[in-house]
Scaffold this motif. Structure first.
Motif: not given
Length: 283
Positions: A91-95, A159-163, A166-168, A174-177
């Motif tokens: 994820p981009t957001n660790l939440r 700038e907010r979440y870094g690199t 959340g990429f690729g 299917i990246v999640g549930a």
């Protein structure tokens, strides 16, 4: 035994029904969150995409919108026990980071693309919960704007979440549930409440039937048999003037008639025996 067996059977059936009811509600909520995602992706994101270069707007992220809408929905007491998460492996957001259990759900969906839903119970630090999960895939090209690579992502997002995450992502991957969960106590409480109501009704019917059967047995069988028993005892001691009363046309009445015929036959036999005895003495 009938009540015990009925209670066990009803408990199993009603718990399954309670689970189905909760699952149906969870699916409605999940479909609603899916609509929120689609609306954000197709209408909100395009309108604000130009501003993302200078200012990050989380409202343009479908996952964020769905999560926030759901949290607002939880202010309603009817849904406060429900929880929603878009558990993602990268994820981009660790939440939204999937835990080990959720990660296994995602891998199951990735390995079997025909699998559309998983549900069951799991144990978390707060206790046992019932969950229902559906695959989360990259279904729109607009999603790749933020998740394809850091080079194409809005600078404000970097700038907010870094690199680091959340990429690729790839289109249709299917990246999640999407997971909706509710404390298992809600399912159990609902089932217990239904079981108590149904068992009360069944118990009342059982007790009523038992009382009715006992009353009918006492009136139609026990009392007539007791009367015939007393008369038979008197006849056996020589009191042949008493009579069996045939008070009904059922088997008990037929038995009384048979006893009466036997009484008459016995009376005739005793009279013959008496005349024969007196006649022999006179000779």
């Amino acid at each position: 035994m009938g009540l015990i067996l009925s209670g066990i059977a009803l408990s199993i059936v009603l718990r399954q029904n309670a689970r189905n009811d909760v699952a149906a509600t969870a699916l409605i909520l999940m479909e609603t969150m899916g609509s929120v995602r689609d609306y954000t992706s197709s209408q909100i994101n395009p309108e604000l995409s130009d501003e993302l270069e200078t200012k990050f707007l989380p409202q343009t992220i479908p996952a964020y919108s769905a999560r926030e809408v759901f949290e607002n929905l939880r202010n309603n007491p009817e849904y406060r026990d429900f929880f929603y998460k878009e558990a993602t492996l990268n994820p981009t957001n660790l939440r939204d980071k999937a835990d080990e259990f959720e990660a296994q759900l995602v891998r199951n969906f990735q390995q079997n693309t025909s699998l559309k839903e998983l549900s069951g119970f799991r144990t978390v630090p707060s206790g046992e919960v019932f969950y229902i999960a559906r695959p989360l895939s990259v279904s729109a090209e607009s999603c790749l704007q933020c998740h394809q690579s850091p080079a194409t992502a809005p600078k404000s997002l970097i700038e907010r979440y870094g690199t680091s995450g959340g990429f690729g992502w790839q289109l249709n991957e299917i990246v999640g549930a999407r997971v909706v969960s509710v404390p298992a106590s809600r399912v159990i409480t609902k089932a217990n409440r239904s079981s108590l109501i149904v068992l009360s009704i069944v118990s009342t019917i059982f007790i009523g039937v038992i009382l009715l059967v006992n009353i009918l047995l006492n009136r139609q069988i026990i009392r007539p048999l007791k009367r015939m028993t007393r008369v038979a005892e008197e006849v056996s001691t020589g009191h042949t003037n008493v009579e069996f009363e045939a008070i009904s046309n059922d088997e008990i009445g037929n038995l009384a008639k048979a006893f009466k015929r036997m009484q008459l036959s016995l009376d005739i036999a005793l009279r013959r025996l008496s005349r024969s005895t007196h006649g022999g003495t006179g000779a």
